[in-house]
Design a protein around this motif. Structure first.
Motif: not given
Length: 245
Positions: A28-32
């Motif tokens: 999720t760090a990659g998009w949120l």
């Protein structure tokens, strides 16, 4: 007294169900923003709620309840449900449902959540198409109080030199700490801007429309992203502060 809401989106991606599952659970760090799920039904969902469905790589559901509001939002219930199915011929079909109860300014809260959903899920699809499987360093930078004035977000597009550029265009932008680079303008409307380079995604949020500050989320995938995180955040914070001085 609260009022229920429901936001539903369905879309297809070229990524496999397993890749989508990894993106919404551990990537999720990659998009949120970074989230953590205890991998079992009844497990912790980022320390805020519980996992009510854990069926990799098909279904993830989490539930948060708080009578005092959830992370500053006047909301007593927040449920996120992700259903992932394989698509014939490859790829995956995703059904995303965000539901719950808003307790104040329902129309404004719903409008903001609805529009943010489109931007976040677009960024998820960008991640799956261009960065899937790569670990990201996430940063969140908020603008000063002056950026909360309605209409403030227009200054971001001007400062980036986007002019009349439209979604899909490649633009030359001067990014703090990076300098002039070519970037794809992957998202643009009156409230949000998305830029994508070979090793990062930059997301610009015009939350002035809903009484909040202009914000920036950085999703950086380069080998030095972790070591340079604090410096990058300070550079972008200085950029925002100067923009609204």
């Amino acid at each position: 007294m609260g009022k229920e809401f429901e936001i539903v989106r369905e879309f297809e991606v070229g990524a496999s169900p397993e890749q989508v599952w990894d993106a919404i659970t551990t990537g999720t760090a990659g998009w949120l923003w970074p989230t953590e799920y205890e991998p079992r039904e009844g497990g912790s969902a980022s320390g805020l709620g519980i996992v009510t469905a854990w069926d990799p790589p098909h279904r993830l559901t989490s539930r948060v309840e708080d009578p005092d509001g959830i992370q500053g939002v006047p909301q007593t219930l927040n449920v996120l449900d992700n259903l992932i199915e394989p698509r014939e011929g490859g790829g995956a079909w995703v059904r995303y449902v965000h539901s719950g109860i808003f307790t104040a300014d329902w129309d404004d809260q719903y409008d903001g959540a609805n529009r943010h959903t489109d931007f976040y899920l677009h960024t998820l699809r960008q991640y799956l198409a261009h960065f899937t499987g790569r670990q990201a360093v996430h940063s969140d930078v908020q603008g000063p109080e002056a950026s909360m004035i309605r209409g403030s977000f227009e200054a971001v597009g001007r400062a980036l030199g986007l002019g009349g550029a439209a979604e899909g265009d490649t633009v030359k932008v001067d990014l703090p700490g990076t300098g002039p680079v070519d970037a794809v303008l992957d998202y643009r409307n009156e409230h949000f801007i998305g830029l994508r380079t070979g090793d990062a995604m930059y997301r610009f949020f015009g939350r002035d429309a809903w009484g909040g500050p202009v914000g920036i989320a950085l999703h950086r995938f380069g080998p030095d992203a972790s070591a340079s995180r604090e410096k990058a955040e300070e550079q972008w914070r200085t950029w925002l502060t100067g923009l609204y001085a």
